[in-house]
Write a protein that holds these residues in place. Structure first.
Motif, PDB file in Angstrom:
ATOM      1  N   UNK B  91       1.060  -1.474  -0.043  1.00  0.00           N
ATOM      2  CA  UNK B  91      -0.474  -0.256  -0.367  1.00  0.00           C
ATOM      3  C   UNK B  91       0.959   1.357  -0.381  1.00  0.00           C
ATOM      4  N   UNK B  92       2.069   1.117   0.949  1.00  0.00           N
ATOM      5  CA  UNK B  92       2.073   2.573   0.997  1.00  0.00           C
ATOM      6  C   UNK B  92       3.816   2.654  -0.449  1.00  0.00           C
ATOM      7  N   UNK B  93       3.692   1.893  -0.895  1.00  0.00           N
ATOM      8  CA  UNK B  93       4.297   1.752  -2.246  1.00  0.00           C
ATOM      9  C   UNK B  93       3.373   2.388  -2.986  1.00  0.00           C
ATOM     10  N   UNK B  94       2.396   1.896  -3.191  1.00  0.00           N
ATOM     11  CA  UNK B  94       1.278   2.077  -4.741  1.00  0.00           C
ATOM     12  C   UNK B  94       1.192   4.107  -3.482  1.00  0.00           C
ATOM     13  N   UNK B  95       1.192   4.174  -2.333  1.00  0.00           N
ATOM     14  CA  UNK B  95       0.223   5.402  -2.008  1.00  0.00           C
ATOM     15  C   UNK B  95       2.276   6.684  -2.598  1.00  0.00           C
ATOM     16  N   UNK B  96       2.931   6.326  -2.745  1.00  0.00           N
ATOM     17  CA  UNK B  96       4.407   6.569  -3.144  1.00  0.00           C
ATOM     18  C   UNK B  96       3.905   6.972  -4.492  1.00  0.00           C
ATOM     19  N   UNK B  97       4.004   5.931  -5.384  1.00  0.00           N
ATOM     20  CA  UNK B  97       3.794   6.339  -6.791  1.00  0.00           C
ATOM     21  C   UNK B  97       2.480   7.359  -7.129  1.00  0.00           C
ATOM     22  N   UNK B  98       1.448   6.917  -6.811  1.00  0.00           N
ATOM     23  CA  UNK B  98       0.535   7.992  -6.892  1.00  0.00           C
ATOM     24  C   UNK B  98       0.614   9.903  -6.495  1.00  0.00           C
ATOM     25  N   UNK B  99       1.354   9.336  -5.181  1.00  0.00           N
ATOM     26  CA  UNK B  99       1.857  10.370  -4.271  1.00  0.00           C
ATOM     27  C   UNK B  99       2.305  11.687  -5.922  1.00  0.00           C
ATOM     28  N   UNK B 100       3.605  11.055  -6.318  1.00  0.00           N
ATOM     29  CA  UNK B 100       4.561  11.370  -7.023  1.00  0.00           C
ATOM     30  C   UNK B 100       3.628  12.190  -8.115  1.00  0.00           C
ATOM     31  N   UNK B 101       2.982  11.043  -8.644  1.00  0.00           N
ATOM     32  CA  UNK B 101       1.989  11.873  -9.915  1.00  0.00           C
ATOM     33  C   UNK B 101       1.510  12.585  -9.839  1.00  0.00           C
ATOM     34  N   UNK B 102       1.016  12.796  -8.584  1.00  0.00           N
ATOM     35  CA  UNK B 102       0.113  13.835  -8.341  1.00  0.00           C
ATOM     36  C   UNK B 102       0.592  15.088  -7.802  1.00  0.00           C
ATOM     37  N   UNK B 103       1.350  14.896  -6.919  1.00  0.00           N
ATOM     38  CA  UNK B 103       2.408  16.083  -6.993  1.00  0.00           C
ATOM     39  C   UNK B 103       3.109  16.956  -8.575  1.00  0.00           C
ATOM     40  N   UNK B 104       3.408  16.214  -8.904  1.00  0.00           N
ATOM     41  CA  UNK B 104       4.438  16.518 -10.671  1.00  0.00           C
ATOM     42  C   UNK B 104       3.018  17.115 -11.330  1.00  0.00           C
ATOM     43  N   UNK B 105       1.995  16.762 -11.557  1.00  0.00           N
ATOM     44  CA  UNK B 105       0.636  17.223 -11.881  1.00  0.00           C
ATOM     45  C   UNK B 105       0.300  18.300 -10.892  1.00  0.00           C
ATOM     46  N   UNK B 106       0.275  18.390 -10.623  1.00  0.00           N
ATOM     47  CA  UNK B 106      -0.376  19.629  -9.408  1.00  0.00           C
ATOM     48  C   UNK B 106       1.153  20.486  -9.513  1.00  0.00           C
ATOM     49  N   UNK B 107       1.787  20.553  -9.928  1.00  0.00           N
ATOM     50  CA  UNK B 107       3.337  21.452 -10.092  1.00  0.00           C
ATOM     51  C   UNK B 107       3.286  21.825 -11.171  1.00  0.00           C
TER      52      UNK B 107
END
Lengths: 139, 139
Positions: B91-107
């Motif tokens: 779960x944590x690995x998946x969260x980190x992956x999605x977090x990275x995507x989301x942060x990049x896109x928000x930026x």
DNA sequence: CTTGACCTTCCAGTCATTGGAAGCTTTATC
DNA sequence: GATAAAGCTTCCAATGACTGGAAGGTCAAG
């Protein structure tokens, strides 16, 4: 360029390129007399675009839209931004869901001795449906 | 109890109960003379256990193991904890992956004007493969 | 001329469901 | 007792985004 060359150049493997063509994400490639697919460097650019978009977690459906906007010189950046932010909304929802699962499980695992005895708060939670937890108010 | 009653009692719909039986997650239900599946309240408890485990994101495969441990009086809580923590890791690995995507896109979305003009940093990122970004050091 | 590395198509499987079709059985109503 | 509605049965197909394999055609090197 054959499909293998395009795969190397774009980082999208040949199998996936054929799949993308079959679902209409990318246009049908040209063919040699023998039936081999032929790619140009602009085809490779499209493949790279798709690959990057997948890396950012966009669905194929949204990538179709993004590719369309990308090719459209009269697009507005507002349209692109909306597609991106819709995706961000979904990502955040998924993250929140996984976060809740992980936190609950970490909490339960923390309360579990993790020894040779059978007693286990994790199983108790699963058994009881997670409705009653030590930290919740008793009505 | 028929499958519909078991579905209501457990919160797992009838279709899914049949599917769980077909893949061997739950044992084959008894049958009436007419071939209708019959469930007891302990069968319903298993279904509730499965449902709660799915809510916590466990795969069917891990739920098989958890059900096995749950039924096994000589289990050790360590085994249960390990299964749970393996899942937390994923779960944590998946969260980190999605977090990275989301942060990049928000930026990227933040840097996008979002107006009627075609210029858009989001498309530029997709085009360039995300390799070069305003905040990265220039070699 | 053969080997091996490509390419082609088609089919099947992944994961956890969900949907529908066609055909029984049971229950309720008339 | 007839009939209709609800609920049960099985089987097949689809979802998303791939991935793998089989069977066969093509091309360049040795």
């Amino acid at each position: 360029m054959t499909i293998g060359d395009a795969a190397k150049a774009s980082g999208v493997n040949a199998k996936l390129i054929r799949y993308y063509e079959s679902i209409g994400l990318i246009p049908e490639a040209g063919r040699t007399a023998a039936g081999y697919r032929v790619y140009s460097s602009s085809d490779v650019n499209v493949l790279r675009f798709v690959k990057r978009a997948r890396t950012l977690g966009f669905s194929i459906e949204r990538i179709q839209i993004l590719v369309g906007l990308w090719q459209d010189r009269s697009r507005s950046s507002a349209e692109v931004k909306r597609v991106a932010l819709d995706h961000v909304t979904e990502l955040e929802a998924k993250i929140a869901e996984l976060r809740a699962m992980s936190d609950t499980l970490k909490h339960l695992a923390h309360a579990c001795h993790g020894d040779e005895r059978p007693d286990c708060p994790i199983l108790r939670d699963l058994e009881e449906g997670g409705g009653s937890c030590c930290h919740e108010p008793q009505p």
